[in-house]
Each structure stands twice: as structure tokens, then as C-alpha cells.
Motif scaffolding. Structure first.
Motif, PDB file in Angstrom:
ATOM      1  N   VAL A 194       0.844  -1.203   0.000  1.00 50.50           N
ATOM      2  CA  VAL A 194       0.000   0.000   0.000  1.00 50.50           C
ATOM      3  C   VAL A 194       0.878   1.251   0.000  1.00 50.50           C
ATOM      4  O   VAL A 194       0.623   2.206  -0.756  1.00 50.50           O
ATOM      5  CB  VAL A 194      -0.940  -0.004   1.214  1.00 50.50           C
ATOM      6  CG1 VAL A 194      -1.717   1.308   1.295  1.00 50.50           C
ATOM      7  CG2 VAL A 194      -1.905  -1.184   1.145  1.00 50.50           C
ATOM      8  N   VAL A 195       1.909   1.263   0.829  1.00 51.07           N
ATOM      9  CA  VAL A 195       2.807   2.426   0.894  1.00 51.07           C
ATOM     10  C   VAL A 195       3.532   2.617  -0.427  1.00 51.07           C
ATOM     11  O   VAL A 195       3.611   3.732  -0.967  1.00 51.07           O
ATOM     12  CB  VAL A 195       3.812   2.260   2.052  1.00 51.07           C
ATOM     13  CG1 VAL A 195       4.857   3.375   2.014  1.00 51.07           C
ATOM     14  CG2 VAL A 195       3.085   2.271   3.393  1.00 51.07           C
ATOM     15  N   ALA A 196       4.086   1.525  -0.981  1.00 46.88           N
ATOM     16  CA  ALA A 196       4.849   1.632  -2.224  1.00 46.88           C
ATOM     17  C   ALA A 196       3.964   2.060  -3.390  1.00 46.88           C
ATOM     18  O   ALA A 196       4.393   2.822  -4.262  1.00 46.88           O
ATOM     19  CB  ALA A 196       5.514   0.300  -2.533  1.00 46.88           C
ATOM     20  N   ALA A 197       2.717   1.592  -3.401  1.00 49.48           N
ATOM     21  CA  ALA A 197       1.818   1.947  -4.501  1.00 49.48           C
ATOM     22  C   ALA A 197       1.396   3.405  -4.467  1.00 49.48           C
ATOM     23  O   ALA A 197       0.888   3.921  -5.467  1.00 49.48           O
ATOM     24  CB  ALA A 197       0.577   1.058  -4.463  1.00 49.48           C
ATOM     25  N   SER A 198       1.604   4.076  -3.351  1.00 51.46           N
ATOM     26  CA  SER A 198       1.196   5.480  -3.228  1.00 51.46           C
ATOM     27  C   SER A 198       2.336   6.451  -3.531  1.00 51.46           C
ATOM     28  O   SER A 198       2.146   7.658  -3.421  1.00 51.46           O
ATOM     29  CB  SER A 198       0.678   5.748  -1.814  1.00 51.46           C
ATOM     30  OG  SER A 198       1.735   5.634  -0.869  1.00 51.46           O
ATOM     31  N   LYS A 199       3.498   5.930  -3.930  1.00 50.11           N
ATOM     32  CA  LYS A 199       4.666   6.788  -4.132  1.00 50.11           C
ATOM     33  C   LYS A 199       5.021   6.894  -5.607  1.00 50.11           C
ATOM     34  O   LYS A 199       4.693   6.021  -6.416  1.00 50.11           O
ATOM     35  CB  LYS A 199       5.879   6.231  -3.369  1.00 50.11           C
ATOM     36  CG  LYS A 199       5.746   6.245  -1.862  1.00 50.11           C
ATOM     37  CD  LYS A 199       7.017   5.722  -1.212  1.00 50.11           C
ATOM     38  CE  LYS A 199       6.928   5.780   0.305  1.00 50.11           C
ATOM     39  NZ  LYS A 199       8.174   5.308   0.955  1.00 50.11           N
ATOM     40  N   LEU A 241      -1.635   7.685  -4.689  1.00 57.01           N
ATOM     41  CA  LEU A 241      -2.167   6.349  -4.932  1.00 57.01           C
ATOM     42  C   LEU A 241      -3.177   6.343  -6.079  1.00 57.01           C
ATOM     43  O   LEU A 241      -3.115   5.493  -6.982  1.00 57.01           O
ATOM     44  CB  LEU A 241      -2.810   5.802  -3.656  1.00 57.01           C
ATOM     45  CG  LEU A 241      -3.474   4.426  -3.764  1.00 57.01           C
ATOM     46  CD1 LEU A 241      -2.448   3.367  -4.156  1.00 57.01           C
ATOM     47  CD2 LEU A 241      -4.142   4.055  -2.446  1.00 57.01           C
ATOM     48  N   LEU A 242      -4.114   7.275  -6.050  1.00 58.25           N
ATOM     49  CA  LEU A 242      -5.145   7.305  -7.087  1.00 58.25           C
ATOM     50  C   LEU A 242      -4.553   7.565  -8.468  1.00 58.25           C
ATOM     51  O   LEU A 242      -4.990   6.967  -9.469  1.00 58.25           O
ATOM     52  CB  LEU A 242      -6.200   8.357  -6.755  1.00 58.25           C
ATOM     53  CG  LEU A 242      -6.999   8.122  -5.466  1.00 58.25           C
ATOM     54  CD1 LEU A 242      -8.019   9.233  -5.255  1.00 58.25           C
ATOM     55  CD2 LEU A 242      -7.695   6.763  -5.496  1.00 58.25           C
ATOM     56  N   GLU A 243      -3.548   8.434  -8.523  1.00 59.86           N
ATOM     57  CA  GLU A 243      -2.904   8.697  -9.807  1.00 59.86           C
ATOM     58  C   GLU A 243      -2.208   7.457 -10.347  1.00 59.86           C
ATOM     59  O   GLU A 243      -2.290   7.138 -11.542  1.00 59.86           O
ATOM     60  CB  GLU A 243      -1.901   9.835  -9.675  1.00 59.86           C
ATOM     61  CG  GLU A 243      -2.522  11.196  -9.407  1.00 59.86           C
ATOM     62  CD  GLU A 243      -2.775  11.430  -7.922  1.00 59.86           C
ATOM     63  OE1 GLU A 243      -2.746  10.445  -7.152  1.00 59.86           O
ATOM     64  OE2 GLU A 243      -3.006  12.593  -7.545  1.00 59.86           O
ATOM     65  N   ASN A 244      -1.524   6.720  -9.464  1.00 62.84           N
ATOM     66  CA  ASN A 244      -0.822   5.515  -9.908  1.00 62.84           C
ATOM     67  C   ASN A 244      -1.799   4.442 -10.379  1.00 62.84           C
ATOM     68  O   ASN A 244      -1.560   3.773 -11.387  1.00 62.84           O
ATOM     69  CB  ASN A 244       0.040   4.961  -8.766  1.00 62.84           C
ATOM     70  CG  ASN A 244       1.224   5.850  -8.453  1.00 62.84           C
ATOM     71  OD1 ASN A 244       1.578   6.730  -9.236  1.00 62.84           O
ATOM     72  ND2 ASN A 244       1.839   5.651  -7.307  1.00 62.84           N
ATOM     73  N   VAL A 269      -2.264   2.699 -14.121  1.00 66.94           N
ATOM     74  CA  VAL A 269      -2.290   1.246 -14.339  1.00 66.94           C
ATOM     75  C   VAL A 269      -3.410   0.875 -15.297  1.00 66.94           C
ATOM     76  O   VAL A 269      -3.210   0.106 -16.253  1.00 66.94           O
ATOM     77  CB  VAL A 269      -2.466   0.497 -12.993  1.00 66.94           C
ATOM     78  CG1 VAL A 269      -2.811  -0.965 -13.229  1.00 66.94           C
ATOM     79  CG2 VAL A 269      -1.205   0.612 -12.161  1.00 66.94           C
ATOM     80  N   PHE A 270      -4.595   1.416 -15.090  1.00 67.07           N
ATOM     81  CA  PHE A 270      -5.729   1.049 -15.926  1.00 67.07           C
ATOM     82  C   PHE A 270      -5.692   1.732 -17.297  1.00 67.07           C
ATOM     83  O   PHE A 270      -6.329   1.241 -18.240  1.00 67.07           O
ATOM     84  CB  PHE A 270      -7.037   1.406 -15.224  1.00 67.07           C
ATOM     85  CG  PHE A 270      -7.381   0.484 -14.085  1.00 67.07           C
ATOM     86  CD1 PHE A 270      -7.880  -0.788 -14.317  1.00 67.07           C
ATOM     87  CD2 PHE A 270      -7.187   0.880 -12.772  1.00 67.07           C
ATOM     88  CE1 PHE A 270      -8.197  -1.646 -13.276  1.00 67.07           C
ATOM     89  CE2 PHE A 270      -7.496   0.042 -11.710  1.00 67.07           C
ATOM     90  CZ  PHE A 270      -7.999  -1.231 -11.966  1.00 67.07           C
ATOM     91  N   ALA A 271      -4.971   2.830 -17.404  1.00 62.87           N
ATOM     92  CA  ALA A 271      -4.932   3.553 -18.677  1.00 62.87           C
ATOM     93  C   ALA A 271      -3.757   3.160 -19.552  1.00 62.87           C
ATOM     94  O   ALA A 271      -3.775   3.416 -20.763  1.00 62.87           O
ATOM     95  CB  ALA A 271      -4.877   5.068 -18.418  1.00 62.87           C
ATOM     96  N   ALA A 304       1.508  -0.350  -8.056  1.00 63.57           N
ATOM     97  CA  ALA A 304       0.058  -0.115  -8.025  1.00 63.57           C
ATOM     98  C   ALA A 304      -0.700  -1.309  -8.583  1.00 63.57           C
ATOM     99  O   ALA A 304      -1.777  -1.667  -8.086  1.00 63.57           O
ATOM    100  CB  ALA A 304      -0.283   1.149  -8.809  1.00 63.57           C
ATOM    101  N   GLY A 305      -0.151  -1.957  -9.601  1.00 68.09           N
ATOM    102  CA  GLY A 305      -0.794  -3.147 -10.149  1.00 68.09           C
ATOM    103  C   GLY A 305      -0.837  -4.294  -9.156  1.00 68.09           C
ATOM    104  O   GLY A 305      -1.823  -5.033  -9.085  1.00 68.09           O
ATOM    105  N   VAL A 306       0.223  -4.449  -8.378  1.00 67.61           N
ATOM    106  CA  VAL A 306       0.239  -5.485  -7.336  1.00 67.61           C
ATOM    107  C   VAL A 306      -0.858  -5.223  -6.311  1.00 67.61           C
ATOM    108  O   VAL A 306      -1.563  -6.144  -5.870  1.00 67.61           O
ATOM    109  CB  VAL A 306       1.616  -5.543  -6.659  1.00 67.61           C
ATOM    110  CG1 VAL A 306       1.571  -6.422  -5.411  1.00 67.61           C
ATOM    111  CG2 VAL A 306       2.668  -6.074  -7.624  1.00 67.61           C
TER     112      VAL A 306
END
Length: 292
Positions: free
Chosen positions: A42-47, A65-68, A72-74, A261-263
Motif C-alpha cells: 500500500v505504501v509503495a503503490a502510493s509513491k 495512490l489514485l494517480e498511480n 495502471v488502468f490507462a 500499483a498493479g500489485v
């Protein structure tokens, strides 16, 4: 004045305080062991990529986090969405079919008495002991001769068989499906398939949920089989796709943000499935302890 407290009954024992403390401490350590990696993800996906290597790995910094997740989806016209749907197909479809086949086979071994039943059960036990990695290459060679590689069936067909699920359903069906009920249904004119679907499956629900959960998680996390079966990245599950992204981080550092973020997104279905099915799983464990 109130009545004096009654002394404990003879033979009544209280768990020693030291034992309770030790058990609680061990459970707390186990919980930390499993939760720390999730917290790190969670921490890594927000950086950002820069913050990932320049800040404390266990503390938030520059929360995006939301930007990452949006990236991922785009990325690449939603390629991750395709991987996500592929994983749902492989894990969901494979787990459903494997659970039904395990239920049918386990019920048959538990209810019917036929020649060779113990031999069949022994072969199933042997299948439980064989790791999936040992059968991946032979499966690839077989499927390659059949023209089933690099398509959905190459991953789905091996997922339809669960020796562990077969074994668990055999044990559970023998404990919860009474022979008297089967005989009564036969006397009433019910066919064998109707008895199985009407009574057998309903009584085996806790075991079926457990088999489905184990099979879903196992297929969702499977990496080796899809890796050797699939060449088209449009057919990749999440596991193979994320490793493919991770391999590109050396020349394109922005893939770190996509990978982390994908993880995080990839573990959400597993958490949701565990939360939804845990009451059935708990009921299955309780049922087994009562029948035992």
C-alpha cells in the motif's frame, strides 16, 4: 452486604495466564508477519518512482495512490484490464469447474461401494503430493502436440482438476452425507443425479466453499503454467503481466509505479473473496470438528 464469592468447583481449571500471553503473542507475531507485506505494498503503490527509492519504505511520502492506479488502468489502452479479466476467467472458471468435479468425485467415493474404490482414492492422494511445477513442462509438451498452447484452454484445462479438492470432498461427504438419507431418496424414486444435486451438494457447501477458495487463490497466483503456455500478452493473467512490467523497470523507471500499483490492485479480489466466504469456511471447520 453481598454474598461471599463462591469458590471454584472442584475439577474446574482456568488457563494459566502465562499460556494465554504466549498464545496471544504468537498470534500477534503471525498477524504482523502477514500484514507487513500488505502494508508495504500500500505504501509503495502510493509513491512516485523517485520517492520509492529516496524515502523510508514503510512510511508514506507524496501520496499519489489514485494517480498511480489510474495510470495502471490507462496504460497501453487498458492492457491491465485485459489481464485482470483474464485472471478472473482463469481463476473463477477453473475454480468453479474444479469444485464441481471434486464434489462429484468425492461424493461418489464416499457414497458408492465399488471395486477399486480404495485404489482410486490412493491415486488421488498421490496426486496431492505432486507439486504443480513438476507437471507444468509435461503439460506444455502434451498441449503443444494437441495445439492447445497460446490460448485460454491451455491454462483453463489444467485448472479443472484439483486432487486436494477431491480428497477434501471425499472426507467431508463421508462425514455429512448419511447413507440412510440416500437410501430413503432412492426408495422415493429419486435418481442418483437428483440425489447428488438436491442433497449431496447442499450438505457439502462448507467443503465446496473451501475448495473453491483454495483453487481460486491457487490459480490467481499461478505464474509458471501461464508463462510457458502463453506467448500472446493479450492472454496473460495478472501474474505474468506484472512480472513483464517489472522486467522493464531497468530501462524505464516509471514502470515501478505501474508495478507496485498493479500489485495492490491484484490482491483486492482475493481480500474481497476471503471476506465474503469466511463465514462459510468457518462453518466448514466447525462442521468437521463436530463430525470428527
Amino acid at each position: 452486604m453481598g454474598a461471599a464469592p463462591r469458590p471454584p468447583r472442584r475439577g474446574a481449571t482456568r488457563p494459566p495466564a502465562a499460556r494465554t500471553i504466549i498464545v496471544t503473542a504468537v498470534l500477534a507475531l503471525v498477524a504482523v508477519y502477514f500484514l507487513v507485506p500488505v502494508y508495504w505494498v500500500v505504501v509503495a503503490a502510493s509513491k512516485s518512482t523517485e520517492d520509492l527509492f529516496t524515502t523510508n519504505g514503510f512510511w508514506f511520502a507524496g501520496f499519489q495512490l489514485l494517480e498511480n492506479i489510474g495510470q495502471v488502468f490507462a496504460f497501453d489502452d487498458g492492457l491491465f484490464v485485459r489481464w485482470f479479466l483474464n485472471s478472473l476467467l482463469y481463476a473463477g472458471g477453473g475454480a468453479l469447474v474444479a469444485t464441481y468435479l471434486a464434489a462429484a468425485g468425492g461424493y461418489a467415493l464416499a457414497v458408492y461401494d465399488f471395486k477399486g474404490r480404495n485404489l482410486v482414492f490412493g491415486l488421488i492422494l498421490g496426486g496431492v503430493l505432486v507439486p504443480g511445477t513438476a507437471t507444468a513442462l509435461p503439460l506444455f509438451l502434451l498441449f503443444s502436440n494437441l495445439g492447445l498452447t497460446d490460448n485460454y484452454l491451455g491454462v483453463l484445462l489444467p485448472s479443472f482438476v484439483s486432487p486436494f479438492g477431491f480428497f477434501l470432498c471425499r472426507i467431508f461427504a463421508g462425514a455429512v452425507v448419511p447413507a440412510s438419507l440416500v437410501e430413503s431418496a432412492r426408495l422415493d424414486g429419486a435418481g442418483e443425479l437428483r440425489i447428488f444435486h438436491t442433497f449431496g451438494l447442499r450438505m457439502m457447501v462448507p467443503a465446496l466453499v473451501t475448495v473453491f477458495l483454495f483453487q481460486f487463490v491457487g490459480i490467481w497466483n499461478n505464474y509458471l503454467l501461464p508463462l510457458i503456455m502463453l506467448a500472446d500478452e493479450q492472454l496473460y493473467p495478472i501474474t505474468v503481466g506484472l512480472v513483464n512490467w517489472r522486467a522493464q523497470t531497468d530501462r524505464l523507471p516509471e514502470f515501478y509505479e505501474l508495478t507496485t500499483a498493479g500489485v495492490l490492485v491484484s490482491v483486492v479480489p482475493l481480500i474481497a473473496l476471503m471476506v465474503v466466504l469466511q463465514r462459510f469456511w468457518r462453518g466448514g471447520l466447525t462442521e468437521g470438528s463436530v463430525k470428527g
